[in-house]
Scaffold this active site. Structure first.
Site, mmCIF file in Angstrom:
data_model
loop_
_atom_site.group_PDB
_atom_site.id
_atom_site.type_symbol
_atom_site.label_atom_id
_atom_site.label_comp_id
_atom_site.label_asym_id
_atom_site.label_seq_id
_atom_site.Cartn_x
_atom_site.Cartn_y
_atom_site.Cartn_z
ATOM 1 N N GLU A 127 0.576 -1.194 0.120
ATOM 2 C CA GLU A 127 0.066 0.077 -0.077
ATOM 3 C C GLU A 127 0.916 1.154 -0.031
ATOM 4 O O GLU A 127 1.837 1.387 0.848
ATOM 5 C CB GLU A 127 -0.952 0.166 1.270
ATOM 6 N N ASP A 171 5.509 2.306 -3.373
ATOM 7 C CA ASP A 171 4.846 2.542 -4.604
ATOM 8 C C ASP A 171 5.234 1.452 -5.460
ATOM 9 O O ASP A 171 6.409 1.024 -5.919
ATOM 10 C CB ASP A 171 5.648 3.957 -4.942
ATOM 11 N N ASP A 213 -6.906 1.880 -8.573
ATOM 12 C CA ASP A 213 -7.515 3.347 -8.960
ATOM 13 C C ASP A 213 -7.476 3.181 -10.410
ATOM 14 O O ASP A 213 -6.568 3.100 -11.128
ATOM 15 C CB ASP A 213 -5.959 4.372 -8.568
ATOM 16 N N ASP A 221 -15.073 -2.494 -10.251
ATOM 17 C CA ASP A 221 -16.516 -2.075 -10.540
ATOM 18 C C ASP A 221 -16.250 -1.022 -11.833
ATOM 19 O O ASP A 221 -17.447 -1.054 -12.180
ATOM 20 C CB ASP A 221 -17.060 -1.167 -9.456
ATOM 21 N N THR A 248 -13.814 -7.271 -0.652
ATOM 22 C CA THR A 248 -12.996 -6.104 -0.043
ATOM 23 C C THR A 248 -13.938 -5.169 0.347
ATOM 24 O O THR A 248 -15.409 -5.293 0.327
ATOM 25 C CB THR A 248 -12.173 -5.217 -1.143
ATOM 26 N N GLU A 249 -13.543 -4.015 1.130
ATOM 27 C CA GLU A 249 -14.705 -3.219 1.764
ATOM 28 C C GLU A 249 -15.513 -2.264 0.596
ATOM 29 O O GLU A 249 -16.548 -2.087 0.469
ATOM 30 C CB GLU A 249 -13.847 -1.965 2.716
ATOM 31 N N TYR A 250 -14.765 -2.069 -0.505
ATOM 32 C CA TYR A 250 -15.244 -1.375 -1.581
ATOM 33 C C TYR A 250 -16.314 -2.281 -2.274
ATOM 34 O O TYR A 250 -17.320 -2.106 -2.819
ATOM 35 C CB TYR A 250 -14.403 -1.097 -2.542
ATOM 36 N N GLU A 251 -15.810 -3.643 -2.334
ATOM 37 C CA GLU A 251 -16.885 -4.594 -2.976
ATOM 38 C C GLU A 251 -17.936 -4.805 -2.168
ATOM 39 O O GLU A 251 -19.379 -4.780 -2.781
ATOM 40 C CB GLU A 251 -15.978 -6.067 -3.197
#
Length: 212
Positions: A68, A95, A117, A153, A191-194
């Site tokens: 990360e 990175d 991203d 997504d 994941t949290e986003y998912e």
């Protein structure tokens, strides 16, 4: 989405026993860190850590490394990490553009890219983690039978990624534009986003990329 800076996050990450501070020193010998020769799976852009922590809990015979770039985000993953006794999971604040500096040829068995991203501007295409440039980097340290598993997504990013895989000479399998209504859902860790997108009815795109 703008990242919220958390005061003291950089210092907290630097002091954590779960974060490898000089990953270049482990290039070609990550097995010495884990104390075994188990397969190594990495997640690039590990975010708040839900996915990789669950993977490590479910698969104790696989070694996991979460990468990360942002301290404020990684701090949240470390807070979750403290809740579990795990000997097969470490993190790196790093990175990914320099990822070939920390892994040797054929050192990694699998790469996870979850909701990366999208870098929507055309001039930033090379920064996308599924661009030909990044696939070429992965090729340098992924095992010959290794895989890249990508979920997003973002339909335009997914289409871009399919095209880039072809340009880079990679094959694709288990490709779906709606993972949660597909035959490939078994064993999926969200994941949290998912979780957020699925609750809103947003379809999740997914593929597995590999080389012949």
């Amino acid at each position: 989405m703008r990242l919220r800076n958390i005061k003291g996050s950089r210092e907290a990450v630097a002091a954590s026993e779960f974060v490898i501070q000089n990953p270049e020193e482990y290039k070609g010998r990550w097995n010495t860190l884990f104390g075994n020769n188990n397969p190594i799976h990495i997640e690039i852009g590990t975010g708040k850590g839900k996915f990789i922590i669950q993977m490590a809990l479910q698969n104790p015979n696989i070694n996991y490394i979460g990468i990360e770039k942002y301290s404020s985000v990684l701090l949240r993953a470390l807070e979750k990490r403290k809740e579990h006794e795990l000997s097969n999971l470490y993190f790196i604040r790093f990175d990914a553009v320099f990822i070939t500096d920390i892994f040797e040829a054929e050192e990694v068995d699998r790469i996870y890219l979850n909701f990366s991203d999208p870098w929507p501007k055309d001039r930033h295409a090379k920064r996308r983690l599924t661009s030909k440039e990044y696939l070429d980097r992965y090729d340098k340290f992924l095992k010959k039978d290794g895989e890249v598993i990508f979920k997003t997504d973002n339909r335009p990013l997914f289409e871009f990624s399919i095209e880039q895989a072809k340009i880079a000479g990679w094959e694709l399998k288990e490709l779906t534009y709606d993972l949660h209504n597909s035959e490939y859902l078994a064993g999926n860790i969200m994941t949290e986003y998912e979780e957020k997108f699925v609750s809103e009815g947003v379809p999740i795109n997914r593929f597995i990329a590999y080389r012949k």
